[in-house]
Write an enzyme that holds these catalytic residues in place. Structure first.
Site, PDB file in Angstrom:
ATOM      1  N   PHE A 166       0.807  -1.222   0.000  1.00  0.00           N
ATOM      2  CA  PHE A 166       0.000   0.000   0.000  1.00  0.00           C
ATOM      3  C   PHE A 166       0.845   1.279   0.000  1.00  0.00           C
ATOM      4  O   PHE A 166       0.475   2.284   0.604  1.00  0.00           O
ATOM      5  CB  PHE A 166      -0.983  -0.006   1.206  1.00  0.00           C
ATOM      6  CG  PHE A 166      -1.467  -1.390   1.500  1.00  0.00           C
ATOM      7  CD1 PHE A 166      -2.364  -1.998   0.652  1.00  0.00           C
ATOM      8  CD2 PHE A 166      -0.965  -2.121   2.564  1.00  0.00           C
ATOM      9  CE1 PHE A 166      -2.761  -3.308   0.858  1.00  0.00           C
ATOM     10  CE2 PHE A 166      -1.349  -3.428   2.781  1.00  0.00           C
ATOM     11  CZ  PHE A 166      -2.264  -4.024   1.933  1.00  0.00           C
ATOM     12  N   CYS A 167       1.994   1.221  -0.650  1.00  0.00           N
ATOM     13  CA  CYS A 167       2.899   2.380  -0.737  1.00  0.00           C
ATOM     14  C   CYS A 167       3.285   2.880   0.644  1.00  0.00           C
ATOM     15  O   CYS A 167       3.564   4.066   0.826  1.00  0.00           O
ATOM     16  CB  CYS A 167       2.267   3.536  -1.527  1.00  0.00           C
ATOM     17  SG  CYS A 167       2.000   3.148  -3.225  1.00  0.00           S
ATOM     18  N   ASN A 168       3.256   2.012   1.632  1.00  0.00           N
ATOM     19  CA  ASN A 168       3.655   2.408   2.985  1.00  0.00           C
ATOM     20  C   ASN A 168       4.681   1.393   3.502  1.00  0.00           C
ATOM     21  O   ASN A 168       4.374   0.550   4.358  1.00  0.00           O
ATOM     22  CB  ASN A 168       2.433   2.474   3.902  1.00  0.00           C
ATOM     23  CG  ASN A 168       2.744   3.228   5.185  1.00  0.00           C
ATOM     24  OD1 ASN A 168       3.879   3.194   5.664  1.00  0.00           O
ATOM     25  ND2 ASN A 168       1.762   3.894   5.741  1.00  0.00           N
TER      26      ASN A 168
END
Ligand SMILES: Cc1ncc(COP(=O)(O)O)c(C=O)c1O
Length: 690
Positions: free
Chosen positions: A415-417
């Site tokens: 999740f791009c985290n």
């Protein structure tokens, strides 16, 4: 165990009238179970109707043209600015709205413009301030690091525990009236602290009191501290009240709230802090005057005017007015929306915690930062991985495919985290490096490496979701991944886990929470230990198949990971035929398992004795095609064609009408073709990583 109080809690927030309205606003969903609000929100019917009726009845033109239609346009854009500020409970006296293309663009704009020196101080010797960020940030924030360090700032990462410890020691409270929130013209440097109002991985809402803590010097008192609040995930389903907290900068993205328009974000700038921003570019209407022969220009005075380069995305901006109107009419109050999403998330969180295989071992590992006690600290997000009865992880790609087959839309991966992902999955920085070296990149389906997950499954809720959606998801997860009969019970260490989560943010459990948790623990005694691998398990999940058909990205991923062949219902002993066929659609584009989940129900078998590839699909008779199409013969039955799979051009032979029609019937798509790769095409070699 029994008794109502021990069941997962669910509370209906919207009234029956509101639910009816919401259903009609999103009736295009039909049976689709959309669980990816944090990916993007969905636009409502009246939002689109309002926006299109407006565009059809008015003429809006370039706001820089100064004619009547242009004036109407710029006045309408100003209206939208007021409306946005009103939404955040503030006004033009306190904040300015700079429109951008996305939250990411807002973040980049700040990284390019923030002044790390306080030039008003004599003898500051060019010192620069600090850029401090929490590790649980989106990659858009991580990307600031190289820009800000090029511009002189020193960079510091606060990991989760460190951040909690720094801020828990702070006793500061927010005083909106305090003159400059601790700024001093004596300090030689400006520093920036960046964090996310809501983690897009776990949904934890980080305390907004941290803003005042930073202003008041909790990080240090040698620099003037400013705060960028990444509100992108938070405001997707919650309100941000800027009369109660006072970040200097806030980045937002509108598709995360309304689904439409996309490509529109904003940087909100506190007017009293804008002096730390310095433009190093101008373009379009951002200047009062620009001389063409010499490099001289004078920027426009209004904050937004000097930062909005080029012509604004004015048609989309005007559409926003209708987004606010429609949402307000549908849900009445934003606090209801955040509670609605929270209650769905809590119900799912607790139900997953209770889900166990027949042997008593947990079916789910949950990645949480709160005990899901209230909507003030937890958003509508649940993050998890499924476990087999022997405790092994099930790859997130398997869950994604089964969800797709059952019309459930969720998101998997990191999740791009990467910071939150690393922490929750218990990976070290070195592990992440090794995963990359082993071929795993963001967004792929390389979901398990050395038995450990590289990402997870995220479910996030929006206004249109109902308890029925959660029950549908639970039903599918139970049917596909839980050895039956499933056992529903609170885990033995549940109460302790909740206490640990609560203590992170120094929250004492309420009396009712304590009582509730106690009753949840009463079944601990019948917790059975994992009894080892269930070999002949009765899962409904389709076993992983090594497809000889090109169907990116899963099959190569499966082969790369060297999945146990005994698990596969298609045995290729020598891999001779691996990935030599593809299915193309009407336009000649190769189907992928991502775009066409039903592909996973298509079973290919190699019958070498009879030189046939046999395809089978439930509900229709099998079909066969020759294993070796003799192209050179040019017998006219098979035609040559080209397509692309994952960017590689494939040259192959069309296997004929019969199998094309058969595939179209199976996959409910007209015009499908089966293509056999030419023997001299080298793509297979390229992908054969073993
Ligand atoms: C917390 C957070 N910050 C920033 C972004 C980037 O937003 P955008 O897609 O508008 O660039 C996202 C997107 O998912 C997000 O969740």
């Amino acid at each position: 165990m029994g008794g109502k109080e021990t069941d997962p809690a669910y509370e209906e927030v919207f009234s029956p009238e509101q639910m009816t309205r919401i259903r009609s606003e999103y009736d295009r969903l039909k049976g689709l179970c959309y669980l990816d609000q944090a990916g993007s929100a969905l636009y409502s019917k009246s939002h689109l109707e309002g926006a299109f009726a407006d565009l059809q009845s008015n003429v809006y033109s370039n706001p820089h043209s100064n004619n009547t239609t242009s004036k109407l346009c710029s006045d309408s854009i100003d209206q939208v600015r007021y409306r946005i500020l009103h939404h955040f409970n503030t006004d033009v006296e306190k904040y300015s709205v700079i429109f951008t293309g996305s939250a990411t663009e807002s973040i980049k704009l700040l990284a390019q413009s923030f002044e790390w020196r306080n030039d008003t101080v004599q003898g500051s010797h060019g010192q620069c301030g600090q850029f401090v960020y929490t590790e649980d940030n989106h990659t858009s924030i991580l990307g600031m690091r190289s820009l800000v360090s090029q511009r002189g700032a020193s960079v510091r990462c606060l990991d989760h525990e460190e951040a909690l410890s720094i801020f828990s020691s702070s006793e500061n409270g927010f005083n909106p009236e305090s003159p400059a929130n601790g700024l001093s013209s004596e300090r030689p440097t400006n520093s920036l602290f960046v964090y996310s109002g809501q983690c897009n991985f776990s949904g934890v809402k980080y305390p907004l009191s941290w803003i005042a803590d930073v202003h008041n010097g909790v990080l240090n008192d040698r620099s003037n501290w400013y705060v960028l609040l990444d509100a992108t995930s938070l405001i997707s389903t919650d309100v941000l009240n800027l009369s109660k907290v006072s970040p200097d900068f806030v980045c937002v993205s509108f598709y995360k709230i309304f689904g439409y328009p996309t490509g529109l974000g904003a940087l909100l700038v506190k007017n009293s802090s804008h002096h730390v921003l310095k433009r190093n570019y101008y373009g379009g209407g951002t200047v009062l005057v620009a001389l063409s022969a010499v490099n001289e220009y004078v920027p426009r005075p209004a904050i937004h005017e000097s930062f909005e380069d080029g012509t604004l995305n004015f048609i989309s901006i005007i559409g926003l007015l209708h987004a606010f109107d429609a949402m307000k009419e549908t849900i009445i109050e934003y606090t209801l929306l955040s509670r609605h999403c929270f209650h769905l998330a809590r119900y799912l969180f607790q139900s997953l915690a209770r889900l166990h295989h027949s042997n008593g071992s947990p079916a789910v590992v949950l990645y949480a930062d709160t005990a899901y006690d209230d909507a003030a600290s937890q958003g509508g997000i649940v993050n998890f991985n499924m476990l087999r009865a022997n405790g092994e992880h099930i790859g997130f790609a398997e869950v994604l495919h089964m969800a797709n087959v059952h019309d459930i839309q969720l998101r998997t991966g990191c999740f791009c985290n990467p910071g939150a992902c690393r922490r929750h999955l218990g990976l070290s920085t070195e592990d992440v490096r090794r995963h990359f070296q082993a071929g795993h990149v963001c967004g792929d389906e390389n979901d398990i490496i050395d038995g450990r997950p590289t990402g997870s499954v995220r479910v996030s809720f929006g206004v249109f979701n109902t308890k029925h959606d959660v029950d549908h998801l639970l039903g599918v997860l139970g049917k596909c991944f839980v050895h039956q009969p499933a056992v529903h019970k609170w885990p033995s260490n549940w109460q302790k886990r909740l206490e640990n989560l609560r203590s992170k943010f120094n929250k004492k459990p309420t009396k009712s929470q304590r009582e509730n948790a106690d009753s949840q623990n009463c079944n601990d005694k019948d917790q059975t230990q994992d009894s080892g691998r269930i070999r002949n398990h009765n899962l409904h999940a389709i076993s992983r198949v090594e497809y000889p058909i090109f169907s990116e990205p899963t099959p190569p991923a499966v082969i790369w990971k060297g999945v146990d062949k005994s698990n596969s219902n298609l045995v290729f002993t020598n891999g001779r035929y691996d990935r030599q066929w593809m299915i193309t659609n009407q336009s000649g584009v190769a189907l992928t398992q991502k775009s066409e989940p039903l592909l996973c129900l298509l079973q290919p078998f190699i019958d070498e004795a009879n030189n046939r590839l046999r395809l089978s699909f439930e509900g229709q008779p099998d079909i066969t095609v020759p294993l070796n199409l003799d192209v050179e013969r040019g017998d006219g039955n098979y035609s040559f064609c080209q397509s692309k799979v994952c960017g590689d051009r494939i040259r192959g032979n069309d296997c004929g009408d019969d199998v094309g029609i058969w595939l179209s019937n199976a996959l409910h798509k007209p015009g499908l073709r089966l293509i056999r790769q030419l023997p001299d095409d080298n793509r297979t070699n390229k992908k054969s990583l073993g």
